[in-house]
Design a protein around this motif. Structure first.
Motif, PDB file in Angstrom:
ATOM      1  N   THR A   4      44.712  34.028  26.946  1.00  0.00           N
ATOM      2  CA  THR A   4      43.127  33.567  27.250  1.00  0.00           C
ATOM      3  C   THR A   4      42.358  35.030  27.851  1.00  0.00           C
ATOM      4  N   THR A   5      42.479  36.369  27.278  1.00  0.00           N
ATOM      5  CA  THR A   5      40.756  36.464  27.449  1.00  0.00           C
ATOM      6  C   THR A   5      39.849  36.593  26.948  1.00  0.00           C
ATOM      7  N   LEU A   6      39.749  35.936  28.086  1.00  0.00           N
ATOM      8  CA  LEU A   6      37.848  35.899  27.409  1.00  0.00           C
ATOM      9  C   LEU A   6      36.478  36.150  27.391  1.00  0.00           C
ATOM     10  N   CYS A   7      37.295  37.041  29.148  1.00  0.00           N
ATOM     11  CA  CYS A   7      35.783  37.680  28.637  1.00  0.00           C
ATOM     12  C   CYS A   7      35.947  38.904  28.524  1.00  0.00           C
TER      13      CYS A   7
ATOM     14  N   GLU B 137      45.934  30.922  32.757  1.00  0.00           N
ATOM     15  CA  GLU B 137      45.019  29.368  31.688  1.00  0.00           C
ATOM     16  C   GLU B 137      44.175  29.679  32.605  1.00  0.00           C
ATOM     17  N   GLU B 140      41.626  31.890  34.302  1.00  0.00           N
ATOM     18  CA  GLU B 140      40.990  32.111  33.882  1.00  0.00           C
ATOM     19  C   GLU B 140      40.142  31.426  33.537  1.00  0.00           C
ATOM     20  N   ARG B 144      36.025  31.942  34.634  1.00  0.00           N
ATOM     21  CA  ARG B 144      34.322  31.876  32.833  1.00  0.00           C
ATOM     22  C   ARG B 144      33.644  31.078  34.154  1.00  0.00           C
ATOM     23  N   ARG B 175      40.932  40.808  38.357  1.00  0.00           N
ATOM     24  CA  ARG B 175      39.792  40.129  37.652  1.00  0.00           C
ATOM     25  C   ARG B 175      39.155  40.807  37.334  1.00  0.00           C
ATOM     26  N   LYS B 178      39.332  43.616  36.611  1.00  0.00           N
ATOM     27  CA  LYS B 178      39.322  44.457  34.939  1.00  0.00           C
ATOM     28  C   LYS B 178      37.823  44.214  33.506  1.00  0.00           C
ATOM     29  N   LEU B 179      36.832  42.865  34.643  1.00  0.00           N
ATOM     30  CA  LEU B 179      36.340  42.829  33.635  1.00  0.00           C
ATOM     31  C   LEU B 179      34.889  43.328  33.952  1.00  0.00           C
TER      32      LEU B 179
END
Lengths: 201, 201
Positions: A4-7, B137, B140, B144, B175, B178-179
């Motif tokens: 789930t690498t969504l963003c 999951e 994540e 979001r 995270r 990473k974003l």
DNA sequence: TTATAATTTAATATG
DNA sequence: CATATTAAATTATT
């Protein structure tokens, strides 16, 4: 992770970065960090000149090359609002009640404590100073003698080390915090090691 | 004091720091901030010893059977840990050969931990957590909605996912990084294409 | 080798 | 100034 690498580099994210606050639209209005608030700050592009509390000389064009230390090259202007929450409707994989509970916590109730941090990014962050080995050596030596240097000593250090006095001050602040942390840690470990009597070989 | 380790477990660490202020000699001999002056300014504080937040719970005896995660099975606390021959404050910064010697002496045979893991533990690094697909999951999904979950949400997640709250916090930290990384990349790519940058200006 | 968990520390915000 | 928190930059594990 790949599940789930969504963003990640999603097509919709980056364009928004360029457009300023448009990204905010995608989250529900009920969030207490309101759009108005963010927009309000967004309009303050002239902020830097206000000189009030937050003077950020490193945001001046002329100062982009930080006079700071050895190598802080390559600093770019801050990226804004990359992490604002995205549409809640996209959460499908959570169990219903879990989603609901978490959503409530995130957007309906408290939980706003971090947004001041977020707001600060609009104003940009000073590029992290990378002290040289020699600079740290000297700072450490002074620290051992005096962990609370006054302004005069700090100025002298700044001079000698070609650093801003502000950096010196922050360094000592952080250094003191570190020392204190290590004390706590040592004590904790000592307490821990005292309990079992078989320490002594 | 053992806490003057600045440069991580690097080879050079800071042996010099232990030698007192001799190192000041590496800069121009005439130090205008004299020792006397510094000493004059000295105002030591007594550090409070609050053990509130234990720093390395996984080193704690009571956590030997890591209650931590769903599937961190296989990680055990090394036997040798109870007779550390070395001062607690320096534990994390042992040199490799020291560790090796201790390893040989204490853990000869029995343990099925790899040397590396042993060393890693001994130097104070938490064993890497392997999140399950399901855990990721959910993380994540929450990310979001809110990439800055406060303590409430983190605790709730920890509960639901059978993870330490600390693991949750670190996860979100990484995270976000990473974003941001991915944004930087895509932003860079986009700069080539268009010049939309100053839209809102 | 890559992805990412974990660590360290400079910078920021608050009281 | 202490303290808590965060991002940046690394380290190191899988």
């Amino acid at each position: 992770m790949a599940s789930t690498t969504l963003c990640k580099a999603g097509p919709m994210m980056s364009p928004n970065l360029q457009k300023g606050s448009h990204l905010v639209e995608s989250k529900p209005a009920k969030c207490s960090f309101s759009i108005e608030r963010i927009l309000g700050l967004e309009t303050k592009k002239t902020f830097t000149s206000s000189l009030s509390k937050h003077h950020r000389p490193w945001m001046d064009q002329s100062n982009i090359r930080a006079p700071v230390a050895a190598d802080n090259q390559g600093w770019k202007l801050p990226v804004m609002s990359y992490n604002l929450p995205i549409q809640v409707g996209t959460v499908r994989h959570l169990l219903e009640k879990e989603s609901a509970a978490i959503y409530d916590k995130c957007c309906n109730g408290g939980e706003r404590l971090t947004y001041k941090r977020e707001l600060s990014w609009y104003r940009g962050r000073r590029p992290r100073t990378a002290f040289t080995r020699n600079q740290i050596e000297i700072l450490e030596n002074v620290f051992r003698v005096n962990s609370y240097p006054g302004i005069d000593v700090r100025e002298e250090l700044a001079n000698k080390l070609s650093l801003d006095e502000d950096r010196i001050q922050i360094w000592f602040q952080n250094r003191r915090a570190k020392l204190k942390r290590s004390h706590r840690e040592s004590q904790f470990l000592m307490v821990k090691d005292t309990l079992p009597a078989n320490i002594q070989e």
